[in-house]
Every structure is written in structure tokens, then in C-alpha cells.
Design an enzyme around this catalytic site. Sequence first.
Site, PDB file in Angstrom:
ATOM      1  N   SER A 129     -61.501 -10.251 -18.145  1.00  0.00           N
ATOM      2  CA  SER A 129     -60.795 -11.240 -17.327  1.00  0.00           C
ATOM      3  C   SER A 129     -59.366 -11.431 -17.811  1.00  0.00           C
ATOM      4  O   SER A 129     -59.088 -11.301 -19.014  1.00  0.00           O
ATOM      5  CB  SER A 129     -61.531 -12.581 -17.414  1.00  0.00           C
ATOM      6  OG  SER A 129     -60.728 -13.599 -16.887  1.00  0.00           O
ATOM      7  N   TYR A 154     -65.086 -19.345 -21.810  1.00  0.00           N
ATOM      8  CA  TYR A 154     -65.215 -18.202 -20.889  1.00  0.00           C
ATOM      9  C   TYR A 154     -64.358 -17.041 -21.398  1.00  0.00           C
ATOM     10  O   TYR A 154     -64.820 -15.906 -21.538  1.00  0.00           O
ATOM     11  CB  TYR A 154     -64.780 -18.624 -19.481  1.00  0.00           C
ATOM     12  CG  TYR A 154     -64.635 -17.472 -18.513  1.00  0.00           C
ATOM     13  CD1 TYR A 154     -65.729 -16.697 -18.162  1.00  0.00           C
ATOM     14  CD2 TYR A 154     -63.399 -17.153 -17.949  1.00  0.00           C
ATOM     15  CE1 TYR A 154     -65.601 -15.632 -17.278  1.00  0.00           C
ATOM     16  CE2 TYR A 154     -63.256 -16.102 -17.062  1.00  0.00           C
ATOM     17  CZ  TYR A 154     -64.358 -15.343 -16.731  1.00  0.00           C
ATOM     18  OH  TYR A 154     -64.235 -14.287 -15.865  1.00  0.00           O
TER      19      TYR A 154
HETATM   20  N1  NAD Z   1     -63.414 -13.349  -9.184  1.00  0.00           N
HETATM   21  C1  NAD Z   1     -62.416 -13.401 -10.073  1.00  0.00           C
HETATM   22  O1  NAD Z   1     -61.293 -13.860  -9.770  1.00  0.00           O
HETATM   23  C2  NAD Z   1     -62.612 -12.859 -11.461  1.00  0.00           C
HETATM   24  C3  NAD Z   1     -61.498 -12.866 -12.332  1.00  0.00           C
HETATM   25  C4  NAD Z   1     -61.658 -12.362 -13.610  1.00  0.00           C
HETATM   26  C5  NAD Z   1     -62.874 -11.834 -14.016  1.00  0.00           C
HETATM   27  N2  NAD Z   1     -63.942 -11.854 -13.152  1.00  0.00           N
HETATM   28  C6  NAD Z   1     -65.212 -11.285 -13.630  1.00  0.00           C
HETATM   29  O2  NAD Z   1     -65.651 -10.334 -12.676  1.00  0.00           O
HETATM   30  C7  NAD Z   1     -67.073 -10.311 -12.621  1.00  0.00           C
HETATM   31  C8  NAD Z   1     -67.553 -10.552 -11.207  1.00  0.00           C
HETATM   32  O3  NAD Z   1     -67.069 -11.817 -10.771  1.00  0.00           O
HETATM   33  P1  NAD Z   1     -67.405 -12.445  -9.359  1.00  0.00           P
HETATM   34  O4  NAD Z   1     -66.186 -13.126  -8.883  1.00  0.00           O
HETATM   35  O5  NAD Z   1     -68.057 -11.411  -8.501  1.00  0.00           O
HETATM   36  O6  NAD Z   1     -68.469 -13.554  -9.802  1.00  0.00           O
HETATM   37  P2  NAD Z   1     -69.818 -14.030  -9.075  1.00  0.00           P
HETATM   38  O7  NAD Z   1     -70.213 -15.305  -9.770  1.00  0.00           O
HETATM   39  O8  NAD Z   1     -69.644 -14.060  -7.603  1.00  0.00           O
HETATM   40  O9  NAD Z   1     -70.868 -12.897  -9.438  1.00  0.00           O
HETATM   41  C9  NAD Z   1     -71.535 -12.804 -10.671  1.00  0.00           C
HETATM   42  C10 NAD Z   1     -73.015 -12.547 -10.390  1.00  0.00           C
HETATM   43  O10 NAD Z   1     -73.670 -12.369 -11.661  1.00  0.00           O
HETATM   44  C11 NAD Z   1     -74.962 -12.902 -11.551  1.00  0.00           C
HETATM   45  N3  NAD Z   1     -75.454 -13.223 -12.899  1.00  0.00           N
HETATM   46  C12 NAD Z   1     -74.973 -14.159 -13.751  1.00  0.00           C
HETATM   47  N4  NAD Z   1     -75.686 -14.183 -14.881  1.00  0.00           N
HETATM   48  C13 NAD Z   1     -76.670 -13.238 -14.728  1.00  0.00           C
HETATM   49  C14 NAD Z   1     -77.747 -12.791 -15.557  1.00  0.00           C
HETATM   50  N5  NAD Z   1     -77.945 -13.340 -16.775  1.00  0.00           N
HETATM   51  N6  NAD Z   1     -78.554 -11.802 -15.107  1.00  0.00           N
HETATM   52  C15 NAD Z   1     -78.340 -11.240 -13.871  1.00  0.00           C
HETATM   53  N7  NAD Z   1     -77.355 -11.645 -13.040  1.00  0.00           N
HETATM   54  C16 NAD Z   1     -76.507 -12.617 -13.480  1.00  0.00           C
HETATM   55  C17 NAD Z   1     -74.810 -14.151 -10.679  1.00  0.00           C
HETATM   56  O11 NAD Z   1     -76.031 -14.510 -10.055  1.00  0.00           O
HETATM   57  C18 NAD Z   1     -73.726 -13.703  -9.690  1.00  0.00           C
HETATM   58  O12 NAD Z   1     -74.291 -13.293  -8.455  1.00  0.00           O
HETATM   59  C19 NAD Z   1     -67.531 -11.356 -13.628  1.00  0.00           C
HETATM   60  O13 NAD Z   1     -67.781 -10.713 -14.858  1.00  0.00           O
HETATM   61  C20 NAD Z   1     -66.339 -12.276 -13.757  1.00  0.00           C
HETATM   62  O14 NAD Z   1     -66.332 -12.946 -14.998  1.00  0.00           O
HETATM   63  C21 NAD Z   1     -63.832 -12.341 -11.879  1.00  0.00           C
END
Ligand code: NAD
Length: 332
Positions: A129, A154
Amino acid sequence: MKVLVTGAAGFIGYSLAVKLLARGDSVIGLDIVNDYYDVTLKEARLTHLRELGGDRFTFVRADFAQYEPLVEALSGLEFDRIVHLGAQAGVRFSITNPHAYLHSNLAGHLNMLEIGRHRGVENMVYASSSSVYGGNTKLPFAVEDRVDQPISLYAATKKADELMSETYAHLYRLPLTGLRFFTVYGPWGRPDMMMWIFTKAIAAGQPIPVFNNGDMYRDFTYIDDIIAGVMASLDNPAPDDGEVKAGGSTKPHRLYNIGNHKSEHLMRVVEILEEQIGKKAIIDFQPMQPGDVRQSFADIDAIARDHGYAPTTSIDVGVPKFIEWYKEYHGV
Ligand SMILES: NC(=O)c1ccc[n+]([C@@H]2O[C@H](COP(=O)([O-])OP(=O)(O)OC[C@H]3O[C@@H](n4cnc5c(N)ncnc54)[C@H](O)[C@@H]3O)[C@@H](O)[C@H]2O)c1
């Protein structure tokens, strides 16, 4: 290619699975489908993937933070590569729910590295991130910069994931690429993120909370640009050649920023939302929130150099596309 995508019910995991299925790959989507935000949205994404993929899409409901059940859930399933996008996301939630981050982002990441190692996968791409840059003042943020002062748990877990990955690249020569995403938005986005929260409130005539009195800048990255960077990383494993890679490793481990390379003023995004929704926002200025950073700005030279990454969607194009989807999804 057969790809295991974790977080497939989530925003980015779903969007990646759509792209992989469209080009003919097979996808095993793994997700616990937790209720961090509206489960109906996650189920709708999965329904769409089942329709799109047919027998090329397999869904596994499992918690990747529990190793034995995870191994069991994946037994009998073949995959060549892993994209590990599942995580406990969100900076603010980590202030009040630290253990969710320890569970999913630390235990979970280690478990996925173990799966990658024991299955001997050709490549594993994982989500880090932009928040690892903490309060760094040197802009834009580059993968060569030091990131040792996280200001939220985080961010600390994401930095820890990068460190664990480096060890696995060293010990087991597992090819790894960590992606530092910058504020992702677009269709099928996340209801806990600013773009969605503001849209919902403006449409309902309710006030929007604007932190740091609006003096905030974000590198907003449209989902299609993010997916282009993930696909390039998936298709090009980090080589085990001893050369110094993006992020400084000499092991098969690269780190990339994926951003739009434009740091946009928050109030400019509010203006576009107002235009698209056709209503003025009621602004509730509030102080800076704990764990939040004032500005993010991605230096994308490393991924541009290695994979020709070039984002194409400005907020003037991307925000209207999000609003169009939001209206359609909510039937308004
Ligand atoms: N969206 C953003 O702006 C952003 C920015 C920086 C980093 N990220 C990272 O990108 C990745 C995807 O983000 P996103 O926006 O799609 O988030 P999101 O919350 O929509 O998706 C994450 C998914 O992971 C699943 N999950 C969480 N813990 C779990 C576990 N223990 N076992 C199985 N499934 C699990 C959740 O149910 C969820 O559906 C993440 O790692 C997030 O930290 C996202």
C-alpha cells in the site's frame, strides 16, 4: 494460465479476476467474504464472476489466516501463479480494530507465502500500500525511499508483508512482486472509501466529512490502470539474476508503486462529484484523523521502466465512470 486470486470478492481481486477470465485464463478465487463492508456487494461481484467464468472460475470460501483449513481448502486444486489481494484494508479501521490486521495481514500473508513456496508457484504478486510511505515529505514517493516510520497499524502490517516476502525470495527463491497501490477507485469500488462515502452523502443531501479542512491531496488511481499494472507484474516474474531490482532487492523480489502520478486536491474531486451528481455538497470540515496522511503522490518510474506501465485515466474521466456505475448499481 491458472491463477489463484485471494480477495476475489473484494474490489481489486474481483476486477483482476474479470480481466483474467476475459483473456482466457482460469481463476480460483479465494475469499472469506467478511462483513467489513456490505456483503451484498461482495456476493454480487462473485455472482458476476461465476457468470463470466463458467467452469473457468472456481470459488473457495476460506480464511487464509488459518493455515491447516487453508491447505485443506486448496487441496486438489491446481494453480500456476498467485495474486494475493485479500487483506484487512482501511487505515481508520486499524486504529480501533488492530487484531483484524494481525490476523489477515500478518498471519494471512505468511500463510500465502507458505502456500506459494510449497506449491512451487512460478510467481506470486501481492498487495502492499502507498500508506507504507507514512508521513514522508519527499514527493513523489519512490520505491527507493525509506519507509520505516508507518503512522498506522495498517501501514505497519503492509511493510511487514514486504519484509516477510523479501525473506521468502531469499530463502526459497520464490519470485515475488509487491504492489503499493495508491487510492484506487472506479466501478465495483469500496463503500468504506472516500469516493463512495462522498457520493452517497451528496446524493442524499447529507454533509460530507472533509478532513484537515480540505487540505488533502491523493494520487487517485482508476481501477483499470491498477489492473494493467497487476497483469504486467503477474506476467513478468521477478528474475533470480542477482541484479538490483525495483525497491532494492537482489533476490527475485520487486516492489512497485501503482498510481496515476498526479496528486489531486481533494476539493477538486468533490467538484467533479457535485457536477456528476447534480447537487452541491454540504461540507463538514474536520481536523486531520489519526493515521491519515496529508498527501500521496506516486513515482511510477520503476514499473514504467520494467513493464511500460502508463496510466491513462484522469479523475475527469474516471470519476464520471464511477458515478455512472454507482447509479446503475443502485438503480437510480
Ligand atoms: N483499494 C485501495 O485503494 C487500496 C490501496 C492500497 C492497498 N490496497 C490493498 O489492495 C488489496 C485489495 O484491496 P481492495 O480494495 O480490493 O479491498 P477489499 O476489502 O475490497 O478486498 C479484500 C478482500 O479480502 C477478503 N479477506 C480479508 N481477510 C481475509 C482472510 N483472512 N481470508 C480470506 N479473505 C479475506 C475480504 O473479505 C475482502 O473481500 C488489499 O491488500 C488492500 O490492502 C488497496
